[in-house]
Structure formats: structure tokens, C-alpha cells
Motif scaffolding. Sequence first.
Motif, short mmCIF file in Angstrom:
data_model
loop_
_atom_site.label_atom_id
_atom_site.label_comp_id
_atom_site.label_asym_id
_atom_site.label_seq_id
_atom_site.Cartn_x
_atom_site.Cartn_y
_atom_site.Cartn_z
N PRO A 59 0.87 -1.22 0.13
CA PRO A 59 -0.10 -0.09 0.14
C PRO A 59 1.01 1.22 0.00
CG PRO A 59 -0.49 -1.55 1.78
CD PRO A 59 0.84 -1.95 1.14
N GLY A 60 0.53 2.14 -0.93
CA GLY A 60 1.45 3.32 -1.14
C GLY A 60 2.14 3.56 -2.38
N MET A 61 2.55 4.72 -2.38
CA MET A 61 3.51 5.78 -1.66
C MET A 61 2.70 7.04 -1.53
SD MET A 61 6.30 3.96 -1.26
CE MET A 61 7.32 4.99 -0.64
N HIS A 62 1.93 7.37 -0.38
CA HIS A 62 1.13 8.28 -0.28
C HIS A 62 1.94 9.57 0.41
CE1 HIS A 62 -2.30 5.98 -1.79
NE2 HIS A 62 -1.31 4.99 -1.71
N PHE A 63 1.20 10.84 0.13
CA PHE A 63 1.30 12.04 0.87
C PHE A 63 0.21 13.06 0.71
CE2 PHE A 63 3.23 12.43 -3.34
CZ PHE A 63 2.95 13.85 -3.55
N GLN A 64 0.33 14.02 1.54
CA GLN A 64 -0.66 15.28 1.43
C GLN A 64 0.47 16.40 0.81
OE1 GLN A 64 -4.51 14.46 3.42
NE2 GLN A 64 -3.42 15.85 4.66
N TYR A 65 -0.02 17.08 -0.08
CA TYR A 65 0.50 18.37 -0.54
C TYR A 65 0.37 19.45 0.58
CZ TYR A 65 1.55 16.70 -5.20
OH TYR A 65 1.91 16.14 -6.14
N PRO A 66 1.26 20.55 0.48
CA PRO A 66 0.78 21.73 1.34
C PRO A 66 -0.82 22.29 0.95
CG PRO A 66 2.89 21.84 1.03
CD PRO A 66 2.51 20.51 0.06
N PRO A 67 -1.45 22.82 1.73
CA PRO A 67 -1.24 23.25 3.02
C PRO A 67 -1.60 22.28 4.02
CG PRO A 67 -3.11 24.20 2.34
CD PRO A 67 -2.76 23.74 1.21
N HIS A 68 -1.84 20.98 3.61
CA HIS A 68 -2.48 19.85 4.47
C HIS A 68 -1.21 19.00 4.70
CE1 HIS A 68 -6.25 21.66 4.44
NE2 HIS A 68 -6.19 21.77 3.16
N ALA A 69 0.16 19.22 4.55
CA ALA A 69 1.06 18.25 4.49
C ALA A 69 1.14 17.85 6.11
CB ALA A 69 2.46 18.88 4.27
N GLU A 70 1.44 16.55 6.10
CA GLU A 70 1.34 15.89 7.50
C GLU A 70 2.53 15.06 7.92
OE1 GLU A 70 -1.93 12.84 7.37
OE2 GLU A 70 -1.00 12.08 5.34
N MET A 71 2.63 15.05 8.96
CA MET A 71 3.89 14.21 9.74
C MET A 71 2.97 12.89 10.15
SD MET A 71 5.80 14.63 13.05
CE MET A 71 7.06 16.03 12.53
N LYS A 72 3.48 11.83 9.79
CA LYS A 72 2.95 10.70 10.19
C LYS A 72 4.06 10.03 11.08
CE LYS A 72 0.84 9.58 5.54
NZ LYS A 72 1.15 8.75 4.42
N LEU A 73 3.39 9.10 12.29
CA LEU A 73 4.19 8.19 13.04
C LEU A 73 3.49 6.99 13.00
CD1 LEU A 73 4.08 11.22 14.25
CD2 LEU A 73 4.61 10.16 16.27
N ILE A 74 4.33 5.98 12.16
CA ILE A 74 3.81 4.79 12.19
C ILE A 74 4.26 3.71 13.08
CG2 ILE A 74 3.54 2.97 10.32
CD1 ILE A 74 2.66 5.67 9.34
N ARG A 75 3.36 2.66 13.47
CA ARG A 75 3.94 1.56 14.41
C ARG A 75 3.07 0.42 13.94
NH1 ARG A 75 6.12 1.46 19.45
NH2 ARG A 75 5.88 3.79 19.63
N CYS A 76 3.73 -0.70 14.09
CA CYS A 76 3.33 -2.03 13.66
C CYS A 76 2.57 -2.58 14.78
CB CYS A 76 4.04 -3.05 12.99
SG CYS A 76 3.49 -4.59 12.48
N LEU A 77 1.45 -2.80 14.94
CA LEU A 77 0.59 -3.48 15.81
C LEU A 77 0.68 -5.25 15.94
CD1 LEU A 77 -2.50 -1.11 16.32
CD2 LEU A 77 -0.42 -1.18 17.45
N LYS A 78 0.53 -5.70 14.68
CA LYS A 78 0.34 -7.23 14.53
C LYS A 78 1.33 -7.46 13.30
CE LYS A 78 -2.68 -10.57 13.52
NZ LYS A 78 -4.41 -11.07 13.17
N GLY A 79 2.15 -8.52 13.20
CA GLY A 79 2.89 -8.87 12.01
C GLY A 79 4.10 -8.19 11.89
N ARG A 80 4.56 -7.97 10.71
CA ARG A 80 5.64 -7.22 10.26
C ARG A 80 5.62 -6.70 9.00
NH1 ARG A 80 10.50 -9.97 8.92
NH2 ARG A 80 9.21 -11.54 8.08
N VAL A 81 5.98 -5.44 8.70
CA VAL A 81 6.23 -4.65 7.47
C VAL A 81 7.71 -4.12 7.23
CG1 VAL A 81 3.65 -4.17 7.71
CG2 VAL A 81 5.18 -2.53 8.44
N TRP A 82 7.92 -3.67 6.06
CA TRP A 82 9.00 -3.23 5.67
C TRP A 82 8.62 -1.77 5.23
CZ3 TRP A 82 11.84 -1.56 0.86
CH2 TRP A 82 13.47 -1.51 1.01
N ASP A 83 8.73 -0.66 5.99
CA ASP A 83 8.14 0.59 6.23
C ASP A 83 9.16 1.41 5.47
OD1 ASP A 83 5.65 1.76 6.96
OD2 ASP A 83 6.94 3.09 8.04
N VAL A 84 8.82 2.47 4.30
CA VAL A 84 9.43 3.24 3.63
C VAL A 84 9.11 4.65 3.64
CG1 VAL A 84 10.61 3.68 1.10
CG2 VAL A 84 10.06 1.17 1.93
#
Length: 183
Positions: A59-84
Motif C-alpha cells: 500500500p502506498g506511496m502516499h502523501f499530502q500536499y501543502p497546506p495539508h502536509a502531514e507528519m506520520k508516526l507509524i507503528r506495527c501492531l500485528k505482524g511485520r512490515v518493511w516501512d519506507v
Amino acid sequence: MKIVFTPIQDVYLVETTPFQDERGVFYRAFCDREIDALLQGETICQVNVSRTEAAGAIPGMHFQYPPHAEMKLIRCLKGRVWDVAVNLRTDSSTFLQWDQAELSADNAYMMVIPQGFAHGFQVLEPGSELLYLHTAYYEPQSDGAIRYSDPKLNIPWPLKVRDVSDGDSSHPLLSEDFRGIVL
């Protein structure tokens, strides 16, 4: 919580030490006091959870353009992912460079992805679940994305890619005149 610097400016890995005994596991998932410097005055305003069933899915590679640019804090709750995280900031010395971390329920790491970065991940274990903390509300008119397989990025996904949505498969490739995001 231990903050680990990455090679890409403003991308951090937050290592959390779970407390584990015969009853189970406990860890602090978020503490604004401990990561206040990373938030740079931003506050968390939206929390999302995703579950992706198929190993190899991207899933991805997503973002938001300004003025709604966002910081994301990502945590895996179950399983494993390779986060980029891919740097799309025009004025950055690491423009179009990316960094990654394996996030899992076991390691309890959290990836901090700043404004002006695209985010995606590959599922390493079926049924993996992610917790997203956002510093901006989702605004469809500000939605942006790049293709996970863009040759300019050359991201070496660890598993054979499968189960990519039609939308994620058809995001534009980065053109020669792509100048990035100005925050």
C-alpha cells in the motif's frame, strides 16, 4: 523511548522497550513529552489503523500536499512490515532519497515520517496491522502519491510484489521535471 537518527534528515526511528512477563507485553506507544522535539510544534489530530492481509502487498506511496502536509508516526501492531519514507522536499540535500525500517509487533519500533515525504510499506507477514498517528486531517484535494516501482527511486522491495491496488499501480512515475514539494 529511544530516538534513533536515520541517514535522511527528519526521519526517525523510535525504539521502544516493551516490558514483558508471563502475563504478556506492555509498552508506551506514544508520549508527546518524550518525542516533542520530533513533532516540531505539531499535534496529533487523527489516528488510523490499517490491516493488510497478503504478504508482499504494497500500500502506498502516499502523501499530502501543502497546506495539508502531514507528519506520520507509524507503528506495527500485528505482524511485520518493511516501512519506507521517500523525501520529496525540493530544498533538501536528500531529495528523492529514501529510508526504510522493519516495523513489527515484536520490536515495537515507530517510524517518524515528516511532512513532504511519501510513505508506503510492504507486508512481510499476512494480516499485518499498522497504527498511524497524523498531524493533519486527511484532505482528498491535497492527496498525492508516487508509484512504488518508480525506477528513479529503485526501492528493492524485500518480497515479490503482489496485491497492489489499481490506484497504487497507476500513480505517476517521477518525471524529469519533477521539482518536489515546497513546504
